[in-house]
Design an enzyme around this catalytic site. Structure first.
Site, PDB file in Angstrom:
ATOM      1  N   GLU A 179      46.863  48.659  44.488  1.00 56.05           N
ATOM      2  CA  GLU A 179      46.060  48.485  45.694  1.00 56.05           C
ATOM      3  C   GLU A 179      46.375  47.272  46.502  1.00 56.05           C
ATOM      4  OE1 GLU A 179      42.109  49.091  44.104  1.00 56.05           O
ATOM      5  OE2 GLU A 179      43.017  50.374  42.259  1.00 56.05           O
ATOM      6  N   CYS A 197      44.472  41.412  50.343  1.00 54.83           N
ATOM      7  CA  CYS A 197      44.353  40.926  48.954  1.00 54.83           C
ATOM      8  C   CYS A 197      45.432  41.902  48.172  1.00 54.83           C
ATOM      9  CB  CYS A 197      43.155  41.237  48.360  1.00 54.83           C
ATOM     10  SG  CYS A 197      42.926  41.383  46.620  1.00 54.83           S
ATOM     11  N   CYS A 230      47.654  45.555  33.959  1.00 52.80           N
ATOM     12  CA  CYS A 230      47.398  43.940  33.439  1.00 52.80           C
ATOM     13  C   CYS A 230      47.126  43.985  32.138  1.00 52.80           C
ATOM     14  CB  CYS A 230      46.077  43.217  34.361  1.00 52.80           C
ATOM     15  SG  CYS A 230      45.940  41.501  34.067  1.00 52.80           S
ATOM     16  N   CYS A 243      40.738  40.954  30.316  1.00 52.63           N
ATOM     17  CA  CYS A 243      39.284  40.577  30.719  1.00 52.63           C
ATOM     18  C   CYS A 243      38.385  41.855  30.526  1.00 52.63           C
ATOM     19  CB  CYS A 243      39.155  40.132  32.186  1.00 52.63           C
ATOM     20  SG  CYS A 243      40.384  38.582  32.237  1.00 52.63           S
ATOM     21  N   CYS A 257      36.977  43.795  33.521  1.00 45.16           N
ATOM     22  CA  CYS A 257      37.789  44.218  34.930  1.00 45.16           C
ATOM     23  C   CYS A 257      38.484  45.618  34.634  1.00 45.16           C
ATOM     24  CB  CYS A 257      38.850  43.020  34.785  1.00 45.16           C
ATOM     25  SG  CYS A 257      40.124  43.119  36.172  1.00 45.16           S
ATOM     26  N   GLY A 301      46.691  42.732  38.517  1.00 46.26           N
ATOM     27  CA  GLY A 301      47.770  41.918  37.799  1.00 46.26           C
ATOM     28  C   GLY A 301      47.414  40.398  37.744  1.00 46.26           C
ATOM     29  N   SER A 327      39.942  31.911  37.828  1.00 42.22           N
ATOM     30  CA  SER A 327      38.941  32.700  37.478  1.00 42.22           C
ATOM     31  C   SER A 327      38.197  32.070  36.117  1.00 42.22           C
ATOM     32  CB  SER A 327      39.159  34.147  36.944  1.00 42.22           C
ATOM     33  OG  SER A 327      39.988  34.636  38.225  1.00 42.22           O
ATOM     34  N   CYS A 380      39.298  45.664  43.174  1.00 49.63           N
ATOM     35  CA  CYS A 380      40.681  46.063  42.633  1.00 49.63           C
ATOM     36  C   CYS A 380      40.733  46.605  41.527  1.00 49.63           C
ATOM     37  CB  CYS A 380      41.640  45.095  42.795  1.00 49.63           C
ATOM     38  SG  CYS A 380      42.745  45.144  44.409  1.00 49.63           S
TER      39      CYS A 380
HETATM   40  N1  SAH Z   1      44.493  38.015  37.304  1.00 51.08           N
HETATM   41  C1  SAH Z   1      43.953  37.072  38.436  1.00 51.08           C
HETATM   42  C2  SAH Z   1      43.801  37.762  39.708  1.00 51.08           C
HETATM   43  C3  SAH Z   1      43.309  39.212  39.721  1.00 51.08           C
HETATM   44  S1  SAH Z   1      41.491  39.639  39.648  1.00 51.08           S
HETATM   45  C4  SAH Z   1      42.721  36.445  37.883  1.00 51.08           C
HETATM   46  O1  SAH Z   1      42.191  36.667  36.687  1.00 51.08           O
HETATM   47  O2  SAH Z   1      42.135  35.527  38.797  1.00 51.08           O
HETATM   48  C5  SAH Z   1      40.645  38.909  41.049  1.00 51.08           C
HETATM   49  C6  SAH Z   1      39.573  38.287  40.549  1.00 51.08           C
HETATM   50  O3  SAH Z   1      38.250  39.456  40.336  1.00 51.08           O
HETATM   51  C7  SAH Z   1      39.408  37.458  39.485  1.00 51.08           C
HETATM   52  O4  SAH Z   1      38.349  36.321  39.654  1.00 51.08           O
HETATM   53  C8  SAH Z   1      38.626  38.629  38.333  1.00 51.08           C
HETATM   54  O5  SAH Z   1      38.163  37.635  37.177  1.00 51.08           O
HETATM   55  C9  SAH Z   1      37.513  39.121  39.328  1.00 51.08           C
HETATM   56  N2  SAH Z   1      37.104  40.438  38.577  1.00 51.08           N
HETATM   57  C10 SAH Z   1      37.614  41.358  37.974  1.00 51.08           C
HETATM   58  N3  SAH Z   1      36.789  42.121  37.707  1.00 51.08           N
HETATM   59  C11 SAH Z   1      35.613  41.908  38.336  1.00 51.08           C
HETATM   60  C12 SAH Z   1      34.284  42.753  38.460  1.00 51.08           C
HETATM   61  N4  SAH Z   1      34.136  43.682  37.610  1.00 51.08           N
HETATM   62  N5  SAH Z   1      33.363  41.973  39.170  1.00 51.08           N
HETATM   63  C13 SAH Z   1      33.764  40.839  39.816  1.00 51.08           C
HETATM   64  N6  SAH Z   1      34.795  40.282  39.811  1.00 51.08           N
HETATM   65  C14 SAH Z   1      35.810  40.664  39.116  1.00 51.08           C
END
Ligand code: SAH
Length: 341
Positions: A90, A103, A110, A114, A117, A157, A212, A329
């Site tokens: 995406e 973005c 990934c 987390c 996510c 990712g 993050s 994403c």
């Molecule tokens: N792996 C990297 C970049 C990808 S995620 C990272 O962890 O930063 C991009 C951002 O979206 C990160 O801050 C991630 O923690 C956040 N994110 C992921 N899932 C989310 C959700 N359900 N709601 C809000 N933010 C989210």
């Protein structure tokens, strides 16, 4: 087969030399590639013999639009790109006042795990190549017709888990003969891989680092983010401070607010304690609900923000874009996976 579009201009020059071509050919080919050429055939300022030779020895593919959604609310466009091997990633185009921002994703899936996510649910399938990262910017620009001025590595990712590729990608998009996007217009977001943050700091790039964070205490952060286990928040802040000291660039901390998990006053106070004296600012993100996850958006975002501000920490609440098109994403790719293709 050589992945010609992932080559830097210097590598391309060496490659052309091997083919018995003059050095200026490298620049011509580089420019064609980074303007979106989909075959060597169309590179009309090269001899037919060279075009054929390149077609035989090099791999060149462009992504195709698997799905495209345009938000009626704010013009955000979300692309699901199909890559040459059938995998999809995406890319989101956001239209900010300060410029059009893409973005982009750095991996197919990934492996960071987390808990909140969507991108990590099926694990990591593979790393993207530098060319596949460039293509997300390039073809989003070409398809949408909007010139891109900013890039955020915040899609699917973990960019620092695909470190060498990301560095090469930065060199390619930054190049004057390529997309020519300045480092100060690029942000990289990481879940906090400390060793790689240290390595990145030593390169002294002028990009913006987003960390993050999502929780200021180890108990919560390790529960939400496996990358924190065995490392800890103290060590992460140490790397962040070091990053700032070396690069002079302020870090932005992402904090997705989750109901009853990371939105207490106690956690706000702990965050203030950690950030006092370290230049940086906190981006509070209203949690996007993911169907597979039990977490709910916090109802205390404004209070939490106010408490941080009162404690001397700058905190903004991120405006939500593309709310009608699953624009966070991972969600579109998951949807397509569920549809069983
Ligand atoms: N792996 C990297 C970049 C990808 S995620 C990272 O962890 O930063 C991009 C951002 O979206 C990160 O801050 C991630 O923690 C956040 N994110 C992921 N899932 C989310 C959700 N359900 N709601 C809000 N933010 C989210």
């Amino acid at each position: 087969m050589r992945d010609i579009k992932s080559m830097t201009l210097e590598e391309l020059a060496a490659f052309m030399k091997e083919q018995g071509e003059p050095p200026f050919r490298a620049k011509q080919v580089f420019q064609w590639l980074h303007r979106g050429a989909s075959s060597f055939d169309g590179m009309t300022n090269l001899s037919k013999a060279l075009r054929e030779k390149l077609a035989q020895s090099c791999f060149l593919a462009v992504p195709t639009v698997e799905r495209k959604q345009v938000s009626r609310l704010d013009g955000t466009i979300k692309y699901l790109w199909r890559l040459s091997d059938g995998n999809c990633v995406e890319t989101v185009l956001m239209r900010y006042h300060h410029g059009n921002t893409v973005c982009i994703s750095s991996q197919v899936g990934c492996r960071m795990g987390c808990a909140f996510c969507a991108s990590t649910i099926g694990g990591k399938v593979r790393d993207l190549t530098p060319a596949e990262m460039v293509d997300q910017v390039l073809f989003t620009q070409l398809d949408s017709g909007y010139p891109i001025s900013n890039i955020v590595l915040m899609g699917i990712g973990e960019p620092l888990d695909n470190f060498d590729t990301v560095l090469r990608f930065l060199e390619l998009v930054n190049h004057p003969d390529g997309l020519n996007i300045g480092m100060r217009h690029i942000s990289l977001s990481t879940c906090g891989l400390v060793g790689q943050i240290d390595k990145l700091a030593d390169l002294r790039l002028q990009l913006t680092l987003s960390v993050s964070l999502h929780a200021p205490d180890d108990e919560t952060r390790s529960r939400l983010m496996p990358a924190n286990r065995g490392v800890g928040v103290e060590r992460l802040f140490e790397s962040c401070r070091r990053y700032f000291d070396i690069t002079g660039r302020r870090i932005s901390y992402e904090y997705a607010m989750i109901d009853g998990v990371n939105d207490s006053d106690r956690q706000a106070d702990l965050l203030i304690k950690h950030l006092r004296g370290t230049p940086g600012h906190v981006n509070l993100i209203p949690l996007n609900e993911v169907a597979e996850s039990p977490f709910k958006p916090s109802r205390r975002v404004r209070e939490f923000q106010k408490r941080l501000e009162e404690g001397g920490v700058t905190a903004t609440v991120r405006r939500k874009l593309g709310g009608d098109i699953d624009a966070s994403c991972g969600q579109l790719r998951r949807k397509r996976m569920e549809e069983g293709q």
